[in-house]
Write an enzyme that holds these catalytic residues in place. Sequence first.
Site, PDB file in Angstrom:
ATOM      1  CG  HIS A  76     -28.015 -11.821  27.489  1.00 56.59           C
ATOM      2  ND1 HIS A  76     -28.752 -11.361  26.419  1.00 56.59           N
ATOM      3  CD2 HIS A  76     -27.643 -10.719  28.188  1.00 56.59           C
ATOM      4  CE1 HIS A  76     -28.819 -10.045  26.475  1.00 56.59           C
ATOM      5  NE2 HIS A  76     -28.165  -9.625  27.536  1.00 56.59           N
ATOM      6  CD  GLU A  98     -19.957  -4.851  25.291  1.00 59.52           C
ATOM      7  OE1 GLU A  98     -19.902  -4.221  24.203  1.00 59.52           O
ATOM      8  OE2 GLU A  98     -20.968  -4.822  26.018  1.00 59.52           O
ATOM      9  CG  HIS A 108      -1.792  -1.206   1.335  1.00 56.82           C
ATOM     10  ND1 HIS A 108      -1.342  -2.446   1.734  1.00 56.82           N
ATOM     11  CD2 HIS A 108      -3.112  -1.366   1.063  1.00 56.82           C
ATOM     12  CE1 HIS A 108      -2.348  -3.312   1.711  1.00 56.82           C
ATOM     13  NE2 HIS A 108      -3.427  -2.698   1.314  1.00 56.82           N
ATOM     14  CG  HIS A 147      -5.875   1.618  -0.496  1.00 56.64           C
ATOM     15  ND1 HIS A 147      -5.803   2.185   0.750  1.00 56.64           N
ATOM     16  CD2 HIS A 147      -6.148   0.298  -0.294  1.00 56.64           C
ATOM     17  CE1 HIS A 147      -6.027   1.255   1.670  1.00 56.64           C
ATOM     18  NE2 HIS A 147      -6.236   0.105   1.062  1.00 56.64           N
TER      19      HIS A 147
END
Lengths: 662, 662
Positions: free
Chosen positions: A464, A402, A27, A258
């Site tokens: 859950h 999280e 890149h 890129h």
Amino acid sequence: MQPTQRRLANAIRALAMDAVEAANSGHPGMPMGMADAATALFTRYLKFDAADPNWPDRDRFVLSAGHGSMLIYALLYLTGYSRPTIDDIRNFRQVGSPCAGHPENFELPGVEVTTGPLGQGLAMAVGMAIAERHLNAVYGDTLVDHRTYVIAGDGDLMEGVNHEAVGLAGHLKLGRLIVLWDDNRITIDGSTELSRNEDVVARYVASAWHTVECDGLDSASVSRALDAAIADERPSLVRCKTIIGYGAPNKQGTAATHGAALGADEIEAARKALGWDADAFEVPEDVLSGWRGTGQRGQSDHAEWRRRLEESGKRDEFYARLSGKPDESWLQPHLDELIANPPKLATRKASELALEAINPVVTSTIGGSADLTGSNNTKTKALEPLTADNYGGRYIYYGIREFGMAAAMNGMALHGGVIPYGGTFLVFTDYARPAIRLSALQQARVIYVMTHDSIGLGEDGPTHQPIEHLQSLRAIPGLEVYRPADAVETAECWALALASKSPSILALTRQNLPAVRTKAVGENLSARGAYRLKPAGADRKVIFIATGSEVEIALAAAKQLESQGIGADVVSMPCMELFDAQPDTYREDVLPDVSNREILRVSVEAGTTFGWERYTGLHGLRIGIDRFGVSAPAEDAYEFFGLTPDAVAARVLDYLKQREMR
Amino acid sequence: MQPTQRRLANAIRALAMDAVEAANSGHPGMPMGMADAATALFTRYLKFDAADPNWPDRDRFVLSAGHGSMLIYALLYLTGYSRPTIDDIRNFRQVGSPCAGHPENFELPGVEVTTGPLGQGLAMAVGMAIAERHLNAVYGDTLVDHRTYVIAGDGDLMEGVNHEAVGLAGHLKLGRLIVLWDDNRITIDGSTELSRNEDVVARYVASAWHTVECDGLDSASVSRALDAAIADERPSLVRCKTIIGYGAPNKQGTAATHGAALGADEIEAARKALGWDADAFEVPEDVLSGWRGTGQRGQSDHAEWRRRLEESGKRDEFYARLSGKPDESWLQPHLDELIANPPKLATRKASELALEAINPVVTSTIGGSADLTGSNNTKTKALEPLTADNYGGRYIYYGIREFGMAAAMNGMALHGGVIPYGGTFLVFTDYARPAIRLSALQQARVIYVMTHDSIGLGEDGPTHQPIEHLQSLRAIPGLEVYRPADAVETAECWALALASKSPSILALTRQNLPAVRTKAVGENLSARGAYRLKPAGADRKVIFIATGSEVEIALAAAKQLESQGIGADVVSMPCMELFDAQPDTYREDVLPDVSNREILRVSVEAGTTFGWERYTGLHGLRIGIDRFGVSAPAEDAYEFFGLTPDAVAARVLDYLKQREMR
């Protein structure tokens, strides 16, 4: 004559073009676009000493846009780090070269973190900035006083984890974190307008960040912006307006630069446009000498810091802390107490008890939870919150973030000097999984306290209740997954996690469990990964292999079988990975390699049976849950899935009977 | 006299308190805080007909803050849906009740999506709003003209996926999406100030949303805000200032009401404070009758819509499209062409060829990629981008938002009328994993086009090379993971994914592969999950089981063994899950249940060997990669890991020899 900043920057551009061309892969666009900004940062701001990449008080530099790895390889080479050599760069992206496709911290000193999975570099930098402020609170400005700089691209800023990281950094007022945003308005698919119409700067302002703009192709402009960023007390976003692939006259400003080599013609045209007449992989003497000077710029600061360290009288303590070897004096008294008074409690609670013993002794821990403090039992009584007003605190309210928490913990662990642990529900390891993988890949000592580890969490139901999670996590290389069966095993697993050089997951119950380890043995049995908890009384016909909350069930089922004259071992397996690493003799003693006709192996775990064939063999019996869970009280859920002593014993008896009939 | 809005709302509060109390588990705080806002929404705005929950042109309601499930259960019961009954509510969170801990779309009509994992409800709603606008573009206002309403809490807004979803919605100008934010300033750990200092409204404004504030405890104020939201062309965030647990005099406004029963005393006090004198689970006649009227409010609209549908002449086409049964006429001609001219190409390219055949015929597909369009080969030539200016387009540039893409696809699939497929690299299934799990749990037909499926992606290295991913995904219940070996298998797998009622993952190579299926067989062999691709020539001593790019290697290794007189089958296993579901007789024919001494089973897959014991048995041979990858050209990486015909054949020979010596 000193080379101009632009000329210094062009060395980065040339090396990036040449290395990508030689590999025919890579890149070039990002390094070429950000070369001037990186030059400003490295020549004027970044505090480092190329001769000692591990100087603890160095500034941290994180290339969050890791695909632009040639930027950092070029900088490390040019400033005089011992590696990479120019040959390493010639071998960019080949077997044996430390110049991998994306920068990896285990390949090169100077590469602080492994980046490439977008958004995570920035999020790890937040953790580094937290660790820096915390250690500053502990040791003062004389020993810890550095900044964390990040180069991030649009991908980093679009990923969800960016929101979490930016929110956390703004909340904690991490003013020593400075993010240079490579605003080139290009992504792989084309213009950023294809997918984004957000006012990025306004979003950062909304998250309590300072922002400043500059011409990213003008190192003086970048410097003015960095001055403003340093002066502000908030974390800073420096918007660097750049052109991707700058210098390649026909391709710059397009997605074509890129992720592919520019091609010989375009590289020649770029050399002409940039006024760069050195051959491929060659750096003119004046330029190399200028850069090498930059690499030595920090030497006097470094010497000064060493002097302060010596004078502080804290030298040994400081290095001991950085070495990361935890004090284990908490373990034996804690185990003695548990053996003396065997408790019936959830392993999440047992974990809290362990932490109450650990935290006063292992003072480098920094705990936290993603908004489940009371459920994860991660906060011990004496821990104060780590806040913008009290960086000396050792408990972080990460919020409902999280992934951001996990990535920040990676950054903290890699910064050094702290041992981060953090909690959420086991099922939400899915949210944090990209960072958990990076913990493992980077060998970062992060301890994940994952409670509510099965259907035993009860009524919250299928969304859950983890089913596939234990096995999915065990499939990640370099990660230890612990599932202790009682308070003694929990303490043993905590000791192992703290002593490890790599990440650990503690899978802990919500529901209470009886003590299964009630005798002192003078050995950390969990370190074996699995061990015979109860040997068969009668002639051994069955071996139960169980983990965590199902050990209790296996013990009771074994008792039922024994009452019918069928001998049954119960093996507790708190950590598959450690068991697999044991010598053959040990493993074969615990799980003899005989046909299931002779001794039936039965796994019992309240999760998917996928993969348990490794221990039961094909003709063993695997008792688990191969569907999603059910919303019900824990006991009802266990009953529903046939995970009770009666049901397990019945299945074994039935299996033995069927086998006889064959 | 009609009951007041507050009195209607109190019925929700009472049922929430009572059900959580009876279960001694659940979350009363959210339903009590948002009862007034929900009452305003349902009695005055939401277009629905309780007698026909599946009316295609109904408004969609998504309770993103799924822990507050009693809010929706109460609303469905009160407005007269056939389920839940009051007994279902009495059995909240028990085995057999559809009133699970979190709302699950497969339990109750009227629950549009499964929520609970935070942030995802809102992100799925974005997908629903996309599907609505797309179908509106196809069928016009007369048939498709509805809104998507969301109730979201602070957790939803802090999760990273929120950033991705909000960015996507703002970019696509989804003006028919309206999010009611339950701004109660409380999370589980306490005040939101513990973890957030962001200006949420400013962030939404930065993302091109309309925002409006109201008193969430005053249904008139909420109504005024909803009027403003509906009038604005942008997606709207309605900030509802509320008090968590409103009505419980001693606990409201605190985290104590979030996730636990209030207790009998507090419930009694709340009944008094709210002026609610009905017994537990009882709803006074005036209130029930008022709510039932709300449930019938949409009937005339519904009748009117049915009339328009009949008059449109598109009735059959419309329902056929909603039924989701795809036209399979593309498959046979496509296979014929592949058999006639066996191509050597990457399976990602083979997938593109399949899509070129599929998209003109199966016009309900909506493709996309998380900024890897050219790498995932997901955009076929004729597909126009779906943009704010052209909702009729069928290709979405999702940006660098893997999780947001996956969640949006779940919403699109559950909305109905469209079949979403989207791409990223297989390694980044980690980023999307929480949504992939919800695809499986919800049985949403989402097709994940996951390319670059092994070390074969080459130079990008360990951060980009999947190792544990195939097995980790296979461990998820209810998800089919396909790894085709060539263009024929790729087409077969696409046909299976399209025909499925559940989600699929297509794991596809970056690198070219030869055709291994070169004969017409008149059957979709991939539907068997695994099949004997090449039978042993000599006496069968070995069975290779391989997937995807490793089938080629297994074939070549088998050839080497055969040349030494060792017969070797090669089994291609494009889908473990489908193979496991085959009858015993079929499975035993493909993989005979004999000892590995008699016939050695050898798995070959360029990923973790964890779990492959299921097919090889303990004493079989598993050839794979049990560590992280390496940055190198693909061929070098395969060589490095011993995944070449020579190395595989040598390992088998060595294994056979060792065995003989034992």
